[in-house]
Design a protein around this motif. Structure first.
Motif, mmCIF file in Angstrom:
data_model
loop_
_atom_site.group_PDB
_atom_site.id
_atom_site.type_symbol
_atom_site.label_atom_id
_atom_site.label_comp_id
_atom_site.label_asym_id
_atom_site.label_seq_id
_atom_site.Cartn_x
_atom_site.Cartn_y
_atom_site.Cartn_z
ATOM 1 N N ILE A 17 -11.925 1.662 -10.927
ATOM 2 C CA ILE A 17 -11.256 2.689 -11.246
ATOM 3 C C ILE A 17 -10.008 2.668 -10.534
ATOM 4 N N LEU A 18 -10.486 2.889 -8.596
ATOM 5 C CA LEU A 18 -9.798 2.749 -7.740
ATOM 6 C C LEU A 18 -8.410 2.060 -8.089
ATOM 7 N N ALA A 19 -8.438 0.860 -8.378
ATOM 8 C CA ALA A 19 -8.493 -0.170 -8.037
ATOM 9 C C ALA A 19 -6.728 0.452 -9.895
ATOM 10 N N ASP A 20 -7.093 0.643 -11.163
ATOM 11 C CA ASP A 20 -6.612 1.023 -11.732
ATOM 12 C C ASP A 20 -6.021 2.047 -11.274
ATOM 13 N N SER A 21 -5.970 3.581 -10.504
ATOM 14 C CA SER A 21 -6.009 4.448 -10.604
ATOM 15 C C SER A 21 -4.554 4.035 -9.051
ATOM 16 N N ILE A 22 -5.116 3.018 -8.072
ATOM 17 C CA ILE A 22 -3.447 2.518 -7.356
ATOM 18 C C ILE A 22 -2.022 1.413 -8.134
ATOM 19 N N ASP A 23 -2.165 0.861 -9.202
ATOM 20 C CA ASP A 23 -1.943 -0.029 -10.268
ATOM 21 C C ASP A 23 -1.440 1.405 -10.866
ATOM 22 N N THR A 24 -1.456 2.839 -11.006
ATOM 23 C CA THR A 24 -0.946 3.610 -11.735
ATOM 24 C C THR A 24 -0.035 4.362 -10.839
ATOM 25 N N LEU A 25 -0.714 4.798 -9.583
ATOM 26 C CA LEU A 25 0.496 5.205 -8.604
ATOM 27 C C LEU A 25 1.523 4.575 -8.219
ATOM 28 N N LEU A 26 1.557 3.209 -8.342
ATOM 29 C CA LEU A 26 1.953 2.565 -7.954
ATOM 30 C C LEU A 26 3.068 2.196 -9.009
ATOM 31 N N ASP A 35 16.683 4.996 -5.605
ATOM 32 C CA ASP A 35 16.791 3.525 -4.635
ATOM 33 C C ASP A 35 15.853 2.365 -5.286
ATOM 34 N N LYS A 36 16.265 1.807 -6.038
ATOM 35 C CA LYS A 36 15.270 0.526 -6.597
ATOM 36 C C LYS A 36 15.389 -0.318 -5.434
ATOM 37 N N ASP A 37 16.363 -0.200 -4.155
ATOM 38 C CA ASP A 37 16.362 -0.826 -3.039
ATOM 39 C C ASP A 37 15.233 -0.742 -2.046
ATOM 40 N N ASP A 38 13.980 0.509 -2.122
ATOM 41 C CA ASP A 38 13.010 0.692 -1.303
ATOM 42 C C ASP A 38 11.601 -0.664 -1.146
ATOM 43 N N GLU A 39 11.285 -0.957 -0.708
ATOM 44 C CA GLU A 39 10.137 -2.282 -0.853
ATOM 45 C C GLU A 39 9.013 -1.378 -0.891
ATOM 46 N N ILE A 40 8.312 -1.694 -2.332
ATOM 47 C CA ILE A 40 6.610 -0.811 -2.483
ATOM 48 C C ILE A 40 6.057 -1.021 -1.712
ATOM 49 N N VAL A 41 5.613 -0.616 -0.740
ATOM 50 C CA VAL A 41 3.609 -2.010 -0.097
ATOM 51 C C VAL A 41 2.667 -1.172 -0.691
ATOM 52 N N PRO A 42 1.391 -1.421 -0.434
ATOM 53 C CA PRO A 42 0.597 -2.057 -1.140
ATOM 54 C C PRO A 42 0.644 -0.802 -0.168
ATOM 55 N N ILE A 43 -0.735 -0.160 -0.993
ATOM 56 C CA ILE A 43 -1.965 0.708 -0.863
ATOM 57 C C ILE A 43 -2.757 -0.380 -0.584
ATOM 58 N N ASN A 44 -3.723 0.164 0.817
ATOM 59 C CA ASN A 44 -4.921 -0.652 1.777
ATOM 60 C C ASN A 44 -6.068 -0.067 1.568
ATOM 61 N N ASN A 45 -6.055 1.714 1.226
ATOM 62 C CA ASN A 45 -7.146 2.517 1.665
ATOM 63 C C ASN A 45 -7.184 3.563 0.586
ATOM 64 N N ALA A 46 -8.261 3.939 0.298
ATOM 65 C CA ALA A 46 -7.811 6.010 -0.634
ATOM 66 C C ALA A 46 -7.161 5.879 0.347
ATOM 67 N N VAL A 47 -7.655 6.776 1.789
ATOM 68 C CA VAL A 47 -6.377 7.880 2.669
ATOM 69 C C VAL A 47 -4.768 7.582 1.983
ATOM 70 N N LEU A 49 -3.961 6.127 -0.651
ATOM 71 C CA LEU A 49 -4.174 6.072 -2.216
ATOM 72 C C LEU A 49 -4.073 8.046 -2.371
ATOM 73 N N VAL A 50 -4.812 8.613 -1.488
ATOM 74 C CA VAL A 50 -4.682 9.738 -1.573
ATOM 75 C C VAL A 50 -3.305 10.224 -1.468
ATOM 76 N N ASP A 51 -2.852 10.075 -0.257
ATOM 77 C CA ASP A 51 -1.161 10.675 0.551
ATOM 78 C C ASP A 51 -0.237 9.958 -0.368
ATOM 79 N N MET A 52 -0.441 8.977 -1.230
ATOM 80 C CA MET A 52 0.941 8.524 -2.012
ATOM 81 C C MET A 52 0.493 10.072 -3.210
ATOM 82 N N SER A 53 -0.705 10.112 -4.033
ATOM 83 C CA SER A 53 -0.432 11.209 -5.007
ATOM 84 C C SER A 53 0.143 13.028 -4.426
ATOM 85 N N TYR A 54 -0.135 13.048 -3.022
ATOM 86 C CA TYR A 54 -0.008 14.011 -2.357
ATOM 87 C C TYR A 54 2.191 13.503 -3.017
#
Length: 74
Positions: A17-26, A35-47, A49-54
């Motif tokens: 479920i967390l993996a699916d949530s990370i994909d959705t948030l990404l 700006d599409k030039d921004d680099e997307i940084v992969p999420i490595n932990n739940a913290v 993920l929560v920060d990104m959702s906020y």
């Protein structure tokens, strides 16, 4: 042993479920970026993920406020 296997199965399900949530948030983060030039940084932990959702929630609130302000201004 049944109780232990139930816990292991539950943890595996939560991880999926967390993996699916990370994909959705990404995907949302990518869609929301102006700006599409921004680099997307992969999420490595739940913290992260929560920060990104906020961050996404805050960004959406700002967009909504801007839209309503422009609508009132016209």
């Amino acid at each position: 042993m049944s109780e232990n296997s139930d816990v292991v199965d539950y943890i595996k399900e939560v991880r999926l479920i967390l993996a699916d949530s990370i994909d959705t948030l990404l995907n949302l983060q990518y869609d929301l970026c102006y700006d599409k030039d921004d680099e997307i940084v992969p999420i490595n932990n739940a913290v992260e993920l929560v920060d990104m959702s906020y961050d996404l929630s805050h960004s959406e609130k700002l967009k909504k406020a801007e839209t309503e302000f422009l609508r009132r201004d016209c």
